[in-house]
Design a protein around this motif. Structure first.
Motif: not given
Length: 288
Positions: A79, A82, A85, A102, A127
């Motif tokens: 992704h 973010a 999310m 992410v 992340v």
């Protein structure tokens, strides 16, 4: 989508490195919370039901994701951008065991979301802080050519940065995708759809198979809004999508094949040398 609510001084907030203010407030229109950057809604999250997708374009992304692989099968997903999310949470809820990466530029935003809208315990969601395009080069080498889904939904304020719109950018994404992997891009554009047409031509040059999901009036270029571009090197899994999208809760159209070719006809491919940011929406777009 508009805002006559109390400002961020009454809600959890943070100052982003860009200088903008991000804040989280209860949704005025449904259950859950919204993340806003300045006055622009960025995400909706329902902690009690991560499958509750409120924003229309996110509902359409969810409909495509539901068609990937076997129902409930774990995915390898990346992704870019973010927000709060929403889609990573949706995938974790509907496809347990998925491995997700992410990439988000704003560290303070991630800290705000993690504190006030925590991710599900045990979710395999990594992340990484940094620029989305640079982040592609820093992903684990083991996932190159094995990504089932890549979502590009990056906005600086209300615009997609220019360097995330070029054919060079999309070819780097294509290298990450598995042979049947799918790219989903959130594109915002207004009357005439000049930016969206160039994006469709550019993504087609990088991946080959493209479909467009949007409200009919937006797809006709009659008003500003979001279009979801789905793309793959293989045939897209869209057999059931027209019926699903027509049924709602936000009825939409899916353009495929000849319609996509006609939509992008004559539109030049975007390169790093001539890329521009997406159009800035009129502030009245966020009044509802």
């Amino acid at each position: 989508m508009g805002r006559n609510r109390a400002r961020d001084t009454e809600h959890p907030s943070t100052r982003l490195e860009s200088g903008s203010r991000a804040w989280i407030a209860p949704s005025e229109f449904t259950s859950g919370f919204e993340l806003l950057v300045d006055d622009t809604p960025q995400s909706h999250v329902d902690l009690d039901d991560p499958t509750h997708l409120h924003f229309e374009y996110i509902v359409r992304m969810g409909a495509v994701i539901d068609q990937l692989s076997e129902p409930g099968a774990a995915l390898t997903a990346v992704h870019l951008g973010a927000g709060a999310m929403t889609i990573p949470r949706y995938i974790e809820a509907t496809r347990p065991g998925s491995r997700q990466q992410v990439v988000e530029l704003e560290g303070p935003l991630i800290e705000l979301v993690r504190e006030h809208l925590p991710l599900p315990r045990g979710a395999a969601i990594r992340v990484r802080i940094g620029d989305a395009r640079e982040g592609l080069r820093r992903l684990p080498p083991a996932i190159t050519g094995k990504v089932d889904l890549l979502v590009s939904d990056v906005y600086s304020g209300a615009q997609t940065p220019a360097h995330l719109t070029s054919v060079e950018f999309y070819r780097a994404i294509a290298d990450l995708l598995s042979p049947s992997g799918v790219l989903l891009v959130n594109v915002a554009d207004g009357p005439g759809l000049a930016f969206a047409r160039r994006q469709v031509a550019t993504i087609t040059a990088a991946l080959g198979e493209v479909a467009i999901l949007a409200d009919t009036q937006i797809l006709k270029g009659r008003r500003f809004g979001n279009l979801v571009i789905a793309a793959s090197a293989a045939a897209l899994p869209t057999t059931w999508l027209p019926r699903i999208l027509a049924a709602g809760p936000h009825p939409a159209k899916i353009a495929q094949g000849a319609e996509v070719a006609a939509f992008a006809q004559g539109a030049p491919i975007v390169t790093d040398a001539d890329a521009t940011a997406s159009p800035r929406p009129d502030s009245s777009l966020f009044l509802r």
